[in-house]
Structures are given as C-alpha cells and as structure tokens.
Scaffold this motif. Structure first.
Motif, PDB file in Angstrom:
ATOM      1  N   GLU A 138       0.836  -1.203   0.000  1.00  0.00           N
ATOM      2  CA  GLU A 138       0.000   0.000   0.000  1.00  0.00           C
ATOM      3  C   GLU A 138       0.870   1.252   0.000  1.00  0.00           C
ATOM      4  OE1 GLU A 138      -3.467   2.126   2.730  1.00  0.00           O
ATOM      5  OE2 GLU A 138      -2.676   0.182   3.323  1.00  0.00           O
ATOM      6  N   ARG A 139       1.979   1.198   0.719  1.00  0.00           N
ATOM      7  CA  ARG A 139       2.898   2.339   0.776  1.00  0.00           C
ATOM      8  C   ARG A 139       3.479   2.657  -0.612  1.00  0.00           C
ATOM      9  NH1 ARG A 139       5.313   3.723   5.628  1.00  0.00           N
ATOM     10  NH2 ARG A 139       6.542   5.596   5.354  1.00  0.00           N
ATOM     11  N   ALA A 140       3.828   1.616  -1.372  1.00  0.00           N
ATOM     12  CA  ALA A 140       4.351   1.807  -2.729  1.00  0.00           C
ATOM     13  C   ALA A 140       3.275   2.411  -3.632  1.00  0.00           C
ATOM     14  CB  ALA A 140       4.849   0.486  -3.300  1.00  0.00           C
ATOM     15  N   VAL A 141       2.033   1.935  -3.487  1.00  0.00           N
ATOM     16  CA  VAL A 141       0.925   2.497  -4.261  1.00  0.00           C
ATOM     17  C   VAL A 141       0.756   3.965  -3.914  1.00  0.00           C
ATOM     18  CG1 VAL A 141      -1.565   2.413  -4.694  1.00  0.00           C
ATOM     19  CG2 VAL A 141      -0.273   0.288  -4.459  1.00  0.00           C
ATOM     20  N   HIS A 142       0.845   4.292  -2.638  1.00  0.00           N
ATOM     21  CA  HIS A 142       0.695   5.683  -2.206  1.00  0.00           C
ATOM     22  C   HIS A 142       1.782   6.566  -2.823  1.00  0.00           C
ATOM     23  CE1 HIS A 142       0.996   9.155   0.549  1.00  0.00           C
ATOM     24  NE2 HIS A 142      -0.312   9.103   0.398  1.00  0.00           N
ATOM     25  N   ARG A 143       3.008   6.093  -2.868  1.00  0.00           N
ATOM     26  CA  ARG A 143       4.101   6.874  -3.495  1.00  0.00           C
ATOM     27  C   ARG A 143       3.804   7.125  -4.975  1.00  0.00           C
ATOM     28  NH1 ARG A 143       7.557   3.601  -0.214  1.00  0.00           N
ATOM     29  NH2 ARG A 143       7.861   2.212  -1.980  1.00  0.00           N
ATOM     30  N   ILE A 144       3.301   6.112  -5.660  1.00  0.00           N
ATOM     31  CA  ILE A 144       2.969   6.263  -7.077  1.00  0.00           C
ATOM     32  C   ILE A 144       1.836   7.267  -7.246  1.00  0.00           C
ATOM     33  CG2 ILE A 144       2.011   5.058  -9.082  1.00  0.00           C
ATOM     34  CD1 ILE A 144       3.531   2.525  -8.007  1.00  0.00           C
ATOM     35  N   VAL A 145       0.812   7.167  -6.409  1.00  0.00           N
ATOM     36  CA  VAL A 145      -0.334   8.078  -6.490  1.00  0.00           C
ATOM     37  C   VAL A 145       0.109   9.515  -6.218  1.00  0.00           C
ATOM     38  CG1 VAL A 145      -2.512   8.696  -5.353  1.00  0.00           C
ATOM     39  CG2 VAL A 145      -2.088   6.339  -6.037  1.00  0.00           C
ATOM     40  N   VAL A 146       0.974   9.717  -5.240  1.00  0.00           N
ATOM     41  CA  VAL A 146       1.486  11.059  -4.946  1.00  0.00           C
ATOM     42  C   VAL A 146       2.259  11.603  -6.150  1.00  0.00           C
ATOM     43  CG1 VAL A 146       3.145  12.347  -3.521  1.00  0.00           C
ATOM     44  CG2 VAL A 146       1.490  10.819  -2.445  1.00  0.00           C
TER      45      VAL A 146
END
Length: 91
Positions: free
Chosen positions: A14-22
């Motif tokens: 989820e943290r990696a997804v959040h970085r991509i979304v940011v």
C-alpha cells in the motif's frame, strides 16, 4: 477502490501504491479531494501522455487499452468521463 486493494491486485505494498499516487498527483495526472477520512483521487484522462512519441495519445486512451478506462465518443464525453475513475484512501 482503496489503495490497499490496488496494492493487493498488483502485488505491491500500500505504501508503494501511495508513493505512485502522490507522484501522479504531483505531475497533474490525478486530482485529490478530501471527503471526511477518505481521500478521493480522480484521473484526468484528457491529459496527454508524458512521452514525446505518444503526445497525441491521452491518459484515457491508455486506460482503455489497459482495460481500465471508459470508452468515449467525442470531446465533451471525453471531458465528462475523465473524472469518473476514482481511487480512495482511508485514513
């Protein structure tokens, strides 16, 4: 769809997804809107792709090819459907 669900489907955290979304939000490809404890992200499908060779193609065109987009007809429909794809993040 929650960021956690996206991570589970793609096989990343989820943290990696959040970085991509940011990164996508910072680049202007998605917009963010807070709704209580949730953050809603909307894809700006009308924007051109960043790659110089693909500038005539939009983000929405790519999403359609990947099977995640909405088929559109005409510019007015393209603008309207650009904001239909939402991703949410619970806090």
């Amino acid at each position: 769809m929650r960021l956690r669900d996206i991570g589970d489907n793609v096989g990343i955290t989820e943290r990696a997804v959040h970085r991509i979304v940011v990164a996508l939000a910072d680049a202007g490809y998605i917009s963010r809107k807070r709704n209580g404890r949730r953050t809603r992200y909307q894809v700006r499908a009308h924007l051109p792709l960043h790659d110089a060779a693909l500038r005539e193609q939009s983000v929405g065109d790519l999403l359609v090819v990947l099977g995640a987009g909405v088929k559109r007809t005409g510019a007015a429909s393209r603008r309207r459907t650009a904001n239909q794809r939402e991703i949410t993040r619970d806090r």
